[in-house]
Design a protein around this motif. Structure first.
Motif, PDB file in Angstrom:
ATOM      1  N   PHE A 195      33.486 -20.538  43.484  1.00 14.25           N
ATOM      2  CA  PHE A 195      32.597 -21.082  42.463  1.00 14.25           C
ATOM      3  C   PHE A 195      32.822 -22.585  42.303  1.00 14.25           C
ATOM      4  O   PHE A 195      31.869 -23.353  42.140  1.00 14.25           O
ATOM      5  N   ARG A 196      34.070 -23.023  42.382  1.00 13.72           N
ATOM      6  CA  ARG A 196      34.359 -24.452  42.306  1.00 13.72           C
ATOM      7  C   ARG A 196      33.735 -25.196  43.486  1.00 13.72           C
ATOM      8  O   ARG A 196      33.220 -26.306  43.339  1.00 13.72           O
ATOM      9  N   TRP A 197      33.788 -24.583  44.675  1.00 16.82           N
ATOM     10  CA  TRP A 197      33.152 -25.185  45.846  1.00 16.82           C
ATOM     11  C   TRP A 197      31.653 -25.347  45.599  1.00 16.82           C
ATOM     12  O   TRP A 197      31.045 -26.368  45.947  1.00 16.82           O
ATOM     13  N   ALA A 198      31.025 -24.331  45.000  1.00 14.21           N
ATOM     14  CA  ALA A 198      29.581 -24.378  44.751  1.00 14.21           C
ATOM     15  C   ALA A 198      29.226 -25.510  43.794  1.00 14.21           C
ATOM     16  O   ALA A 198      28.275 -26.262  44.027  1.00 14.21           O
ATOM     17  N   VAL A 199      29.992 -25.640  42.716  1.00 12.12           N
ATOM     18  CA  VAL A 199      29.732 -26.697  41.736  1.00 12.12           C
ATOM     19  C   VAL A 199      29.886 -28.069  42.382  1.00 12.12           C
ATOM     20  O   VAL A 199      29.039 -28.960  42.216  1.00 12.12           O
ATOM     21  N   PHE A 200      30.960 -28.241  43.149  1.00  8.24           N
ATOM     22  CA  PHE A 200      31.202 -29.520  43.812  1.00  8.24           C
ATOM     23  C   PHE A 200      30.070 -29.847  44.780  1.00  8.24           C
ATOM     24  O   PHE A 200      29.575 -30.983  44.833  1.00  8.24           O
ATOM     25  N   ALA A 201      29.643 -28.852  45.557  1.00  6.62           N
ATOM     26  CA  ALA A 201      28.596 -29.085  46.552  1.00  6.62           C
ATOM     27  C   ALA A 201      27.249 -29.375  45.889  1.00  6.62           C
ATOM     28  O   ALA A 201      26.475 -30.210  46.379  1.00  6.62           O
ATOM     29  N   PHE A 202      26.944 -28.711  44.776  1.00  2.00           N
ATOM     30  CA  PHE A 202      25.701 -28.985  44.062  1.00  2.00           C
ATOM     31  C   PHE A 202      25.702 -30.424  43.546  1.00  2.00           C
ATOM     32  O   PHE A 202      24.688 -31.136  43.643  1.00  2.00           O
ATOM     33  N   ILE A 203      26.829 -30.855  42.983  1.00  2.00           N
ATOM     34  CA  ILE A 203      26.930 -32.228  42.477  1.00  2.00           C
ATOM     35  C   ILE A 203      26.789 -33.224  43.621  1.00  2.00           C
ATOM     36  O   ILE A 203      26.073 -34.227  43.516  1.00  2.00           O
ATOM     37  N   PHE A 204      27.455 -32.939  44.735  1.00  2.00           N
ATOM     38  CA  PHE A 204      27.340 -33.791  45.915  1.00  2.00           C
ATOM     39  C   PHE A 204      25.885 -33.858  46.380  1.00  2.00           C
ATOM     40  O   PHE A 204      25.378 -34.923  46.747  1.00  2.00           O
ATOM     41  N   GLY A 205      25.200 -32.719  46.330  1.00  2.00           N
ATOM     42  CA  GLY A 205      23.802 -32.680  46.729  1.00  2.00           C
ATOM     43  C   GLY A 205      22.918 -33.540  45.840  1.00  2.00           C
ATOM     44  O   GLY A 205      22.000 -34.208  46.313  1.00  2.00           O
ATOM     45  N   LEU A 206      23.204 -33.546  44.539  1.00  2.00           N
ATOM     46  CA  LEU A 206      22.432 -34.379  43.623  1.00  2.00           C
ATOM     47  C   LEU A 206      22.662 -35.859  43.894  1.00  2.00           C
ATOM     48  O   LEU A 206      21.731 -36.672  43.839  1.00  2.00           O
ATOM     49  N   VAL A 207      23.904 -36.215  44.212  1.00  2.00           N
ATOM     50  CA  VAL A 207      24.249 -37.616  44.453  1.00  2.00           C
ATOM     51  C   VAL A 207      23.560 -38.147  45.703  1.00  2.00           C
ATOM     52  O   VAL A 207      23.023 -39.259  45.717  1.00  2.00           O
ATOM     53  N   VAL A 208      23.556 -37.354  46.773  1.00  2.00           N
ATOM     54  CA  VAL A 208      23.003 -37.826  48.050  1.00  2.00           C
ATOM     55  C   VAL A 208      21.542 -37.423  48.234  1.00  2.00           C
ATOM     56  O   VAL A 208      20.942 -37.732  49.264  1.00  2.00           O
ATOM     57  N   GLY A 209      20.957 -36.741  47.262  1.00  2.00           N
ATOM     58  CA  GLY A 209      19.561 -36.343  47.374  1.00  2.00           C
ATOM     59  C   GLY A 209      19.340 -35.202  48.349  1.00  2.00           C
ATOM     60  O   GLY A 209      18.309 -35.157  49.031  1.00  2.00           O
ATOM     61  N   ALA A 210      20.271 -34.265  48.405  1.00  2.00           N
ATOM     62  CA  ALA A 210      20.169 -33.146  49.341  1.00  2.00           C
ATOM     63  C   ALA A 210      19.174 -32.112  48.818  1.00  2.00           C
ATOM     64  O   ALA A 210      18.658 -32.209  47.699  1.00  2.00           O
TER      65      ALA A 210
END
Length: 269
Positions: A195-210
Motif C-alpha cells: 500500500f505504501r508503494w501504491a501511495v508513493f507511485a500515485f504521488i510520483f505519477g501526479l508530479v511527472v504527469g503520468a
C-alpha cells in the motif's frame, strides 16, 4: 508473536502458517537488500519481463538517434516515436485494428527516468508476488492488469497516447493489497508495504504527469484478482487447470502482440 499458537487457536494449521510467515519475512528482507527472493524458481518471469522492456527501449532509442533525435530520443522521446514502437492510441486500435497495442504499450516507455522507475518497482515487487502465486497466475495477473489499465484509459482519455508498464505494476500492487488483506494478521505487513508503494507511485505519477487513469485501472484489476484467487492449497489445486489455460493465452497474447509490433516496425504499417 507465537504464530503457531495463534493459528491453532483459530482452528487453522498453525505449523503451515508459521512456515509461510517465515517465508514472507525472508522474502521481504531479500527485497530490502536487493537480493533475489528465495523460492522464486530457477527461471523467473520477472527478469524476462524486465529484459523485454529494456530491449524494446534500447531499440527505440537507437532508432530515435538514427533519425537525428539526439539525447531526446532517450530522455523524452517524441510521441510519434513512441507510437511507432508500440504505444497505445485508441484511434489506431479501433480504426486500424491494431489491437496488439493493448499489450505492447506496457513494454514501451517515455524516457530513461520512466523506464528506470518502472523497472525498479517491477524488480522489487514482481519476485515476491511471483513466488507467492506461481508463474502461471503471475503472467495472467500481469497481462490482465495491462488490459484493465488501458481499458479504463479508454473510458477516461481515449484520445491520449499512453505508454509504460505502470498499469501492470499497479495491478501487482493492487493484487497484493487485496490478497494479503484476506489473510488477516499474517498478511498485514506485506499488505501495508504494498500500500505504501501504491501511495508513493500515485504521488510520483501526479508530479511527472503520468497516466493515473491507467494506474487506477491496473490497481482495480489487480485487486479484483486478489479478491477471488483461492488462498488455500486445495483451492489452488482445483483451479490449476484453468490457470494453465489462462497462462497459455496470456503468454501467447504477449508474444503475438510483440510479433505484430515487430511486423509493423519492419513494414512501416
Amino acid at each position: 508473536m507465537d504464530w503457531k499458537r495463534l493459528f491453532d487457536g483459530l482452528g487453522m494449521n498453525g505449523t503451515r502458517w508459521q512456515w509461510r510467515i517465515m517465508r514472507w519475512e525472508r522474502n521481504l528482507k531479500a527485497m530490502f537488500k536487493g537480493e533475489k527472493v528465495p523460492g522464486s524458481g530457477a527461471v523467473s518471469l520477472t527478469p524476462i519481463l524486465i529484459g523485454i522492456n529494456l530491449v524494446l527501449f534500447l531499440l527505440m532509442t537507437l532508432h530515435g538517434l538514427a533519425l537525428g533525435g539526439g539525447m531526446r530520443a532517450m530522455l523524452n522521446p517524441p510521441t510519434q516515436l513512441l507510437l511507432f514502437w508500440g504505444g497505445q492510441f485508441w484511434p489506431l486500435v479501433i480504426e486500424h485494428q491494431q489491437w496488439w497495442r493493448c499489450l505492447t504499450y506496457a513494454f514501451t516507455h517515455g524516457g530513461l527516468m520512466h523506464i528506470a522507475f518502472n523497472m525498479v518497482v517491477l524488480y522489487q515487487v514482481g519476485p515476491l508476488i511471483e513466488a507467492e502465486i506461481g508463474k502461471r497466475r503471475f503472467i495472467v495477473l500481469y497481462t490482465l492488469t495491462a488490459l484493465t489499465a488501458t481499458g479504463l484509459g479508454y473510458l477516461w482519455h481515449p484520445m491520449t497516447p499512453v505508454v509504460g508498464a505502470s498499469g501492470s505494476l499497479f495491478g501487482l500492487i493492487g493484487f497484493a493489497v487485496a490478497y494479503y488483506h484476506r489473510m488477516g494478521p499474517a498478511g498485514l505487513e506485506i499488505r501495508n508495504f504494498m500500500f505504501r508503494w501504491a501511495v508513493f507511485a500515485f504521488i510520483f505519477g501526479l508530479v511527472v504527469g503520468a497516466d493515473n487513469a491507467g494506474h487506477l485501472g491496473g490497481a482495480l484489476g489487480g485487486a479484483a484478482f486478489g479478491l477471488v484467487l483461492p488462498l488455500g492449497v486445495r483451492g489452488q489445486r482445483a483451479s490449476a487447470g484453468l490457470f494453465n489455460v489462462l497462462a497459455l493465452f496470456s503468454a501467447a497474447g504477449i508474444a503475438i502482440s510483440l510479433a505484430l509490433l515487430g511486423y509493423s516496425i519492419l513494414t512501416g504499417i
